[in-house]
Design a protein around this motif. Structure first.
Motif, PDB file in Angstrom:
ATOM      1  N   LYS A 108     -72.067  16.078  13.726  1.00  0.00           N
ATOM      2  CA  LYS A 108     -73.275  15.249  13.870  1.00  0.00           C
ATOM      3  C   LYS A 108     -73.411  14.204  12.767  1.00  0.00           C
ATOM      4  O   LYS A 108     -74.079  13.190  12.942  1.00  0.00           O
ATOM      5  CB  LYS A 108     -74.512  16.144  13.899  1.00  0.00           C
ATOM      6  N   GLU A 109     -72.757  14.440  11.617  1.00  0.00           N
ATOM      7  CA  GLU A 109     -72.810  13.487  10.504  1.00  0.00           C
ATOM      8  C   GLU A 109     -71.693  12.445  10.566  1.00  0.00           C
ATOM      9  O   GLU A 109     -71.563  11.618   9.664  1.00  0.00           O
ATOM     10  CB  GLU A 109     -72.734  14.232   9.162  1.00  0.00           C
ATOM     11  N   GLY A 110     -70.847  12.519  11.579  1.00  0.00           N
ATOM     12  CA  GLY A 110     -69.758  11.552  11.713  1.00  0.00           C
ATOM     13  C   GLY A 110     -68.500  11.918  10.945  1.00  0.00           C
ATOM     14  O   GLY A 110     -67.651  11.064  10.695  1.00  0.00           O
ATOM     15  N   ASN A 111     -68.366  13.188  10.592  1.00  0.00           N
ATOM     16  CA  ASN A 111     -67.158  13.665   9.919  1.00  0.00           C
ATOM     17  C   ASN A 111     -66.128  14.139  10.925  1.00  0.00           C
ATOM     18  O   ASN A 111     -66.460  14.489  12.056  1.00  0.00           O
ATOM     19  CB  ASN A 111     -67.493  14.834   8.980  1.00  0.00           C
ATOM     20  N   THR A 112     -64.883  14.163  10.492  1.00  0.00           N
ATOM     21  CA  THR A 112     -63.795  14.735  11.278  1.00  0.00           C
ATOM     22  C   THR A 112     -62.961  15.604  10.356  1.00  0.00           C
ATOM     23  O   THR A 112     -63.235  15.736   9.170  1.00  0.00           O
ATOM     24  CB  THR A 112     -62.946  13.634  11.963  1.00  0.00           C
ATOM     25  N   TRP A 113     -61.928  16.221  10.915  1.00  0.00           N
ATOM     26  CA  TRP A 113     -61.032  17.095  10.159  1.00  0.00           C
ATOM     27  C   TRP A 113     -59.603  16.644  10.387  1.00  0.00           C
ATOM     28  O   TRP A 113     -59.215  16.300  11.510  1.00  0.00           O
ATOM     29  CB  TRP A 113     -61.163  18.545  10.634  1.00  0.00           C
ATOM     30  N   LEU A 114     -58.816  16.639   9.313  1.00  0.00           N
ATOM     31  CA  LEU A 114     -57.386  16.362   9.390  1.00  0.00           C
ATOM     32  C   LEU A 114     -56.624  17.572   8.869  1.00  0.00           C
ATOM     33  O   LEU A 114     -57.134  18.334   8.042  1.00  0.00           O
ATOM     34  CB  LEU A 114     -57.011  15.130   8.568  1.00  0.00           C
ATOM     35  N   ILE A 115     -55.404  17.693   9.333  1.00  0.00           N
ATOM     36  CA  ILE A 115     -54.520  18.773   8.919  1.00  0.00           C
ATOM     37  C   ILE A 115     -53.338  18.161   8.178  1.00  0.00           C
ATOM     38  O   ILE A 115     -52.701  17.234   8.676  1.00  0.00           O
ATOM     39  CB  ILE A 115     -53.994  19.564  10.148  1.00  0.00           C
ATOM     40  N   GLY A 116     -53.043  18.699   7.005  1.00  0.00           N
ATOM     41  CA  GLY A 116     -51.887  18.262   6.236  1.00  0.00           C
ATOM     42  C   GLY A 116     -50.831  19.349   6.249  1.00  0.00           C
ATOM     43  O   GLY A 116     -51.146  20.534   6.095  1.00  0.00           O
ATOM     44  N   GLN A 117     -49.598  18.932   6.477  1.00  0.00           N
ATOM     45  CA  GLN A 117     -48.501  19.895   6.456  1.00  0.00           C
ATOM     46  C   GLN A 117     -47.174  19.171   6.256  1.00  0.00           C
ATOM     47  O   GLN A 117     -47.039  17.993   6.566  1.00  0.00           O
ATOM     48  CB  GLN A 117     -48.461  20.729   7.729  1.00  0.00           C
ATOM     49  N   TYR A 118     -46.217  19.916   5.722  1.00  0.00           N
ATOM     50  CA  TYR A 118     -44.873  19.375   5.552  1.00  0.00           C
ATOM     51  C   TYR A 118     -44.165  19.473   6.894  1.00  0.00           C
ATOM     52  O   TYR A 118     -44.110  20.546   7.500  1.00  0.00           O
ATOM     53  CB  TYR A 118     -44.106  20.163   4.483  1.00  0.00           C
ATOM     54  N   ARG A 119     -43.624  18.357   7.360  1.00  0.00           N
ATOM     55  CA  ARG A 119     -42.904  18.328   8.639  1.00  0.00           C
ATOM     56  C   ARG A 119     -41.406  18.387   8.363  1.00  0.00           C
ATOM     57  O   ARG A 119     -40.833  17.457   7.789  1.00  0.00           O
ATOM     58  CB  ARG A 119     -43.270  17.073   9.431  1.00  0.00           C
ATOM     59  N   TYR A 120     -40.803  19.476   8.793  1.00  0.00           N
ATOM     60  CA  TYR A 120     -39.392  19.746   8.511  1.00  0.00           C
ATOM     61  C   TYR A 120     -38.484  18.618   9.002  1.00  0.00           C
ATOM     62  O   TYR A 120     -37.624  18.141   8.252  1.00  0.00           O
ATOM     63  CB  TYR A 120     -38.971  21.081   9.154  1.00  0.00           C
ATOM     64  N   ALA A 121     -38.652  18.190  10.243  1.00  0.00           N
ATOM     65  CA  ALA A 121     -37.752  17.172  10.804  1.00  0.00           C
ATOM     66  C   ALA A 121     -37.864  15.834  10.075  1.00  0.00           C
ATOM     67  O   ALA A 121     -36.874  15.116   9.933  1.00  0.00           O
ATOM     68  CB  ALA A 121     -38.029  16.979  12.294  1.00  0.00           C
ATOM     69  N   LEU A 122     -39.044  15.511   9.594  1.00  0.00           N
ATOM     70  CA  LEU A 122     -39.257  14.242   8.888  1.00  0.00           C
ATOM     71  C   LEU A 122     -38.907  14.321   7.407  1.00  0.00           C
ATOM     72  O   LEU A 122     -38.732  13.304   6.752  1.00  0.00           O
ATOM     73  CB  LEU A 122     -40.722  13.813   9.001  1.00  0.00           C
ATOM     74  N   LYS A 123     -38.900  15.537   6.879  1.00  0.00           N
ATOM     75  CA  LYS A 123     -38.693  15.772   5.445  1.00  0.00           C
ATOM     76  C   LYS A 123     -39.779  15.085   4.618  1.00  0.00           C
ATOM     77  O   LYS A 123     -39.525  14.508   3.566  1.00  0.00           O
ATOM     78  CB  LYS A 123     -37.299  15.341   5.003  1.00  0.00           C
ATOM     79  N   GLU A 124     -41.022  15.161   5.120  1.00  0.00           N
ATOM     80  CA  GLU A 124     -42.150  14.606   4.379  1.00  0.00           C
ATOM     81  C   GLU A 124     -43.450  15.262   4.816  1.00  0.00           C
ATOM     82  O   GLU A 124     -43.529  15.875   5.879  1.00  0.00           O
ATOM     83  CB  GLU A 124     -42.237  13.094   4.514  1.00  0.00           C
ATOM     84  N   TYR A 125     -44.458  15.101   3.958  1.00  0.00           N
ATOM     85  CA  TYR A 125     -45.788  15.628   4.223  1.00  0.00           C
ATOM     86  C   TYR A 125     -46.506  14.693   5.184  1.00  0.00           C
ATOM     87  O   TYR A 125     -46.349  13.473   5.115  1.00  0.00           O
ATOM     88  CB  TYR A 125     -46.568  15.753   2.904  1.00  0.00           C
ATOM     89  N   SER A 126     -47.318  15.251   6.070  1.00  0.00           N
ATOM     90  CA  SER A 126     -47.966  14.456   7.100  1.00  0.00           C
ATOM     91  C   SER A 126     -49.424  14.866   7.257  1.00  0.00           C
ATOM     92  O   SER A 126     -49.738  16.057   7.322  1.00  0.00           O
ATOM     93  CB  SER A 126     -47.232  14.661   8.427  1.00  0.00           C
TER      94      SER A 126
END
Length: 180
Positions: A54-72
């Motif tokens: 209701k306040e206009g917030n959202t949620w994101l998920i951070g994780q290391y992606r094996y195939a990309l070899k980087e955090y996403s």
């Protein structure tokens, strides 16, 4: 032209696991020349969720992606088996990764994630009227959950900090719907 100009001569599976099947195709292309084509078939549909409180917030998920070899950084997402209901898969992913449940669900997108070498199909939902609960991460997941104003997620897309295609497309579509 909406008719298929390609001719398939032979299809063979070259690799398969519980998530994908890789196929080698002998083909005749639209100009009549024989050739080959590789296709990655996904056994799940990509399902992403953009929770909005209701306040206009959202949620994101951070994780290391094996195939990309980087955090996403990404919207909450995962795979929904083709034989299961899309909405049930979306509800499961949101609960697993954020602990959230939602009363209001709106499908905002159907997308082909990479239409040149794969048949993967993705869906994005907006989830509203949220209730916070406990996360239920899968045993292989090491995730960081971040609650932030939706505008900041949109800024992360525009700055290139979010690079996942389903997240980018979903956030941009949600921004338009929400009037950003």
């Amino acid at each position: 032209m909406t008719e298929n100009p390609w001719q398939t001569l032979k299809v063979s599976t070259v690799y398969e696991n519980p998530w994908i099947r890789m196929e080698h195709h002998d083909i005749v292309n639209p100009i009549g020349k024989e050739g080959i084509y590789g296709v990655v078939h996904f056994k799940n549909r990509a399902i992403g969720v953009i929770p909005i409180d209701k306040e206009g917030n959202t949620w994101l998920i951070g994780q290391y992606r094996y195939a990309l070899k980087e955090y996403s950084w990404e919207i909450p997402m995962g795979g929904g088996p083709n034989e299961l209901d899309l909405m049930e898969s979306a509800k499961r992913e949101l609960k697993e990764e954020t602990g959230l449940t939602a009363e209001k669900w709106t499908q905002i997108m159907k997308i082909h994630t990479s239409n040149s070498v794969t048949d993967e199909l993705g869906f994005v939902y907006m989830a509203e009227d949220l209730t916070q609960g406990e996360t239920e991460f899968e045993e292989t997941e090491v995730l960081q959950v971040k609650k932030l104003p939706f505008q900041e997620a949109l800024d992360m897309v525009m700055s290139g900090e979010i690079t996942d295609s389903l997240s980018i497309a979903g956030i941009l579509k949600a921004a338009r719907i929400l009037g950003f």
